[in-house]
Design a protein around this motif. Structure first.
Motif, short mmCIF file in Angstrom:
data_model
loop_
_atom_site.label_atom_id
_atom_site.label_comp_id
_atom_site.label_asym_id
_atom_site.label_seq_id
_atom_site.Cartn_x
_atom_site.Cartn_y
_atom_site.Cartn_z
N GLY A 1 0.81 -1.19 0.00
CA GLY A 1 0.00 0.00 0.00
C GLY A 1 0.84 1.25 0.00
O GLY A 1 2.07 1.20 0.06
N LYS A 2 0.22 2.39 -0.02
CA LYS A 2 0.92 3.67 -0.09
C LYS A 2 1.75 3.89 1.17
O LYS A 2 1.27 3.78 2.28
CB LYS A 2 -0.09 4.81 -0.25
N GLY A 3 3.04 4.20 0.97
CA GLY A 3 3.91 4.47 2.10
C GLY A 3 4.41 3.24 2.82
O GLY A 3 5.09 3.34 3.84
N ARG A 4 4.12 2.05 2.31
CA ARG A 4 4.54 0.83 2.98
C ARG A 4 5.89 0.38 2.43
O ARG A 4 6.11 0.37 1.22
CB ARG A 4 3.51 -0.28 2.76
N CYS A 5 6.80 -0.01 3.33
CA CYS A 5 8.13 -0.46 2.94
C CYS A 5 8.26 -1.96 3.20
O CYS A 5 7.77 -2.48 4.21
CB CYS A 5 9.21 0.29 3.73
N MET A 6 8.92 -2.65 2.28
CA MET A 6 9.17 -4.07 2.46
C MET A 6 10.30 -4.28 3.45
O MET A 6 11.26 -3.51 3.51
CB MET A 6 9.52 -4.73 1.12
N LYS A 7 10.19 -5.34 4.22
CA LYS A 7 11.23 -5.71 5.15
C LYS A 7 12.17 -6.72 4.49
O LYS A 7 11.75 -7.47 3.60
CB LYS A 7 10.62 -6.32 6.40
N PRO A 8 13.44 -6.74 4.87
CA PRO A 8 14.38 -7.72 4.29
C PRO A 8 13.88 -9.15 4.47
O PRO A 8 13.45 -9.53 5.56
CB PRO A 8 15.66 -7.47 5.11
N GLY A 9 13.88 -9.91 3.38
CA GLY A 9 13.44 -11.29 3.42
C GLY A 9 11.94 -11.48 3.33
O GLY A 9 11.46 -12.61 3.32
N GLU A 10 11.18 -10.39 3.26
CA GLU A 10 9.73 -10.48 3.20
C GLU A 10 9.28 -10.95 1.82
O GLU A 10 9.82 -10.52 0.80
CB GLU A 10 9.11 -9.13 3.51
N SER A 11 8.28 -11.84 1.79
CA SER A 11 7.73 -12.33 0.52
C SER A 11 6.43 -11.61 0.21
O SER A 11 5.58 -11.45 1.10
CB SER A 11 7.47 -13.85 0.60
N VAL A 12 6.28 -11.17 -1.01
CA VAL A 12 5.07 -10.49 -1.43
C VAL A 12 4.64 -11.01 -2.80
O VAL A 12 5.42 -11.61 -3.53
CB VAL A 12 5.26 -8.95 -1.52
N VAL A 13 3.38 -10.79 -3.12
CA VAL A 13 2.86 -11.10 -4.45
C VAL A 13 2.67 -9.79 -5.20
O VAL A 13 2.01 -8.88 -4.70
CB VAL A 13 1.52 -11.86 -4.36
N VAL A 14 3.24 -9.70 -6.38
CA VAL A 14 3.14 -8.49 -7.19
C VAL A 14 2.29 -8.80 -8.41
O VAL A 14 2.56 -9.76 -9.14
CB VAL A 14 4.53 -7.99 -7.64
N GLN A 15 1.25 -8.01 -8.63
CA GLN A 15 0.37 -8.19 -9.78
C GLN A 15 0.37 -6.93 -10.64
O GLN A 15 0.34 -5.82 -10.12
CB GLN A 15 -1.07 -8.47 -9.33
#
Length: 214
Positions: A1-15
């Motif tokens: 979401g807006k302003g959200r930063c990923m953490k090291p090693g975090e898994s996300v789904v990108v569409q």
């Protein structure tokens, strides 16, 4: 979401956002389809005929992607719009009539529904080995799908706890049939397995389910 930063090693789904969805009356829609995993061993995976469309309340426009109502067709979002009502939920018969008016009468049967079957089969095949094989276990899944302006089908997400609330009269009928058919299918499949029967399909009970080979 807006302003959200990923953490090291975090898994996300990108569409990738679909910029040219098929529209009805200038409004975006998606299709909710239900898949019942009645048994894992042996695999009995079923698709229900009670699919429905979830239509946005506001016209689609790409100029402002932060606005929710033109872009997010989920009922949990749209039900808060002052114009939300019966026209926000269509069944497949209404979609077919609309496609015929646009000269696309064969699209649903020849392209969309077979694609939905393939999406479900591929998705279930990918996770089947991780599902419980315990006697009596089953899972009802809600598949959310989009069509682009060429009629191609895209999977948005799979819900393991799909909304079964009757938000409209039409949806009330669809959900009621879905729940009744699901209980009939699961009960018969597991009674046959408990009796040691090797053939669990077709069912004796009449339901709106069709089996998908996985």
């Amino acid at each position: 979401g807006k302003g959200r930063c990923m953490k090291p090693g975090e898994s996300v789904v990108v569409q990738e956002y679909l910029m040219r969805p098929m529209l009805i009356g200038k409004r975006k829609f998606d299709i909710r389809a239900f898949c019942l995993v009645a048994s894992v061993q042996p695999p009995v995976v079923l698709i229900h005929e009670g699919m429905y469309l979830r239509r946005a309340c506001e016209p689609f426009a790409t100029g402002d992607l932060e606005r929710r109502f033109p872009h997010l067709t989920n009922i949990c979002v749209q039900k808060h719009h002052p114009r939300f009502g019966e026209d926000n939920v269509w069944d497949l018969a209404q979609l077919q009539a609309h496609l015929e008016q646009r000269g696309l009468g064969s699209l649903l049967a020849e392209k969309v529904l077979p694609a939905i079957h393939r999406v479900m089969a591929t998705s279930i095949r990918a996770v089947l080995s991780s599902l419980s094989t315990a006697r009596g276990c089953f899972q009802l899944l809600g598949f959310d799908l989009l069509l682009d302006d060429a009629g191609l089908v895209y999977l948005l997400e799979v819900n393991r706890n799909p909304d079964l609330e009757p938000h409209t009269r039409r949806l009330d009928g669809i959900v009621s049939s879905l729940v009744e058919d699901s209980l009939r299918a699961v009960t018969e499949v597991h009674l046959r397995l408990a009796r040691g029967e090797t053939q669990v399909w077709p069912l004796d009970a009449r339901t709106g389910y069709t089996r998908i080979e996985v």
